[in-house]
Enzyme design. Structure first.
Site, mmCIF file in Angstrom:
data_model
loop_
_atom_site.group_PDB
_atom_site.id
_atom_site.type_symbol
_atom_site.label_atom_id
_atom_site.label_comp_id
_atom_site.label_asym_id
_atom_site.label_seq_id
_atom_site.Cartn_x
_atom_site.Cartn_y
_atom_site.Cartn_z
ATOM 1 N N GLY A 13 72.503 -14.715 24.512
ATOM 2 C CA GLY A 13 71.556 -15.820 24.392
ATOM 3 C C GLY A 13 70.254 -15.654 25.145
ATOM 4 O O GLY A 13 69.671 -16.634 25.602
ATOM 5 N N ASN A 15 67.321 -14.772 23.860
ATOM 6 C CA ASN A 15 66.268 -15.433 23.078
ATOM 7 C C ASN A 15 66.413 -16.946 23.125
ATOM 8 O O ASN A 15 65.417 -17.675 23.122
ATOM 9 C CB ASN A 15 66.268 -14.924 21.634
ATOM 10 C CG ASN A 15 65.504 -13.621 21.493
ATOM 11 O OD1 ASN A 15 64.394 -13.485 21.974
ATOM 12 N ND2 ASN A 15 66.114 -12.646 20.833
ATOM 13 N N ILE A 94 76.265 -12.207 8.856
ATOM 14 C CA ILE A 94 75.389 -12.244 7.679
ATOM 15 C C ILE A 94 75.732 -13.506 6.884
ATOM 16 O O ILE A 94 76.855 -13.659 6.391
ATOM 17 C CB ILE A 94 75.588 -10.990 6.798
ATOM 18 C CG1 ILE A 94 75.213 -9.713 7.577
ATOM 19 C CG2 ILE A 94 74.765 -11.096 5.521
ATOM 20 C CD1 ILE A 94 73.745 -9.586 7.912
ATOM 21 N N LEU A 95 74.770 -14.389 6.780
ATOM 22 C CA LEU A 95 74.987 -15.655 6.073
ATOM 23 C C LEU A 95 74.756 -15.458 4.575
ATOM 24 O O LEU A 95 73.925 -14.647 4.167
ATOM 25 C CB LEU A 95 74.036 -16.719 6.622
ATOM 26 C CG LEU A 95 74.243 -17.044 8.103
ATOM 27 C CD1 LEU A 95 73.083 -17.863 8.639
ATOM 28 C CD2 LEU A 95 75.567 -17.781 8.313
ATOM 29 N N ASN A 109 64.054 -16.000 12.000
ATOM 30 C CA ASN A 109 64.816 -14.954 12.667
ATOM 31 C C ASN A 109 63.846 -14.055 13.423
ATOM 32 O O ASN A 109 62.712 -13.854 12.989
ATOM 33 C CB ASN A 109 65.583 -14.119 11.628
ATOM 34 C CG ASN A 109 66.416 -13.014 12.267
ATOM 35 O OD1 ASN A 109 67.153 -13.255 13.227
ATOM 36 N ND2 ASN A 109 66.298 -11.802 11.771
ATOM 37 N N HIS A 111 63.510 -10.160 14.717
ATOM 38 C CA HIS A 111 64.079 -8.822 14.525
ATOM 39 C C HIS A 111 63.388 -7.859 15.482
ATOM 40 O O HIS A 111 62.163 -7.872 15.592
ATOM 41 C CB HIS A 111 63.870 -8.368 13.076
ATOM 42 C CG HIS A 111 64.483 -7.037 12.780
ATOM 43 N ND1 HIS A 111 65.843 -6.870 12.619
ATOM 44 C CD2 HIS A 111 63.931 -5.802 12.664
ATOM 45 C CE1 HIS A 111 66.100 -5.590 12.391
ATOM 46 N NE2 HIS A 111 64.956 -4.933 12.410
#
Length: 209
Positions: A13, A15, A94-95, A109, A111
């Site tokens: 956590g 971020n 992966i949703l 998101n 990356h």
């Protein structure tokens, strides 16, 4: 009305902490972190949220027979919480398409590379930095993008680069990108979204004044 933000996490956590700290400094304009949802009940990110007084929830991947079943449960949880913006912050599941359909252009998101480089399936965590170093790039960095049904393929909101140095290891490069790029870009992008200042036009995201 402030936008209600849910942060999805799987691990430490860092971020999430950057978002919590930015919120405490008043830098997330017109938004509040209303929920932190973990795919892993042991994620340290849940402790960070509890310390900050943010409600926590667990939608554990292992509790569901498929990614799709988990995604449907997650969408139901988010809708029950009246969430306006979903932020993926080190979320390692992966949703499936149900998430994007429920929150079109409302999932951000971060990356740890300059998309389209070192992105897509299999490019997560340290693997991204290993690939960057193997390729010999002189710059790497981070990208905040909207989530689409294509892995790491949604419209780009913001990017920031750092130099790759000769003695870098994947771990050292990862840390430099987190500190100099991810922890700055993500709160900025969240704040812009909450102010209604991000306009998606095809593949381009315009930042409105």
């Amino acid at each position: 009305m402030a936008k209600r933000i849910a942060v999805l996490v799987s691990g430490g956590g860092t971020n999430l902490q950057a978002l919590i700290d930015a919120q405490a400094r008043g830098e997330i304009v017109n938004g509040e972190i209303a929920a932190v949802i973990a795919s892993n009940p042991d994620a340290y990110a849940l402790e960070r949220a509890k310390k900050a007084g943010i409600p926590t929830y667990v939608v554990a991947r292992k509790s569901y027979p498929s990614s799709q079943a988990m995604t449907v449960a997650l969408v139901e949880q988010l809708q029950a919480l009246h969430i306006d913006l979903v932020v993926l912050a080190g979320f390692m599941v992966i949703l499936t398409s149900e998430m994007v359909q429920a929150f079109p252009n409302a999932i951000l998101n971060v990356h740890p590379a300059l998309i389209p480089s070192f992105a897509g399936p299999g490019c997560y965590g340290l693997h991204v930095h290993e690939k960057a170093l193997e390729y010999g790039v002189k710059l790497s960095g981070a990208t905040v993008h909207f989530v689409s049904e294509e892995c790491d393929g949604g419209p780009i909101v913001s990017q920031k680069a750092v130099e790759v140095l000769p003695d870098d290891t994947p771990e050292i490069l990862q840390r430099r990108i987190m500190e100099n790029c991810e922890w700055k870009l993500l709160p900025q992008a969240v704040s812009l979204f909450c102010q209604g200042r991000l306009k998606v036009e095809g593949r381009t995201v315009r930042i409105l004044d």
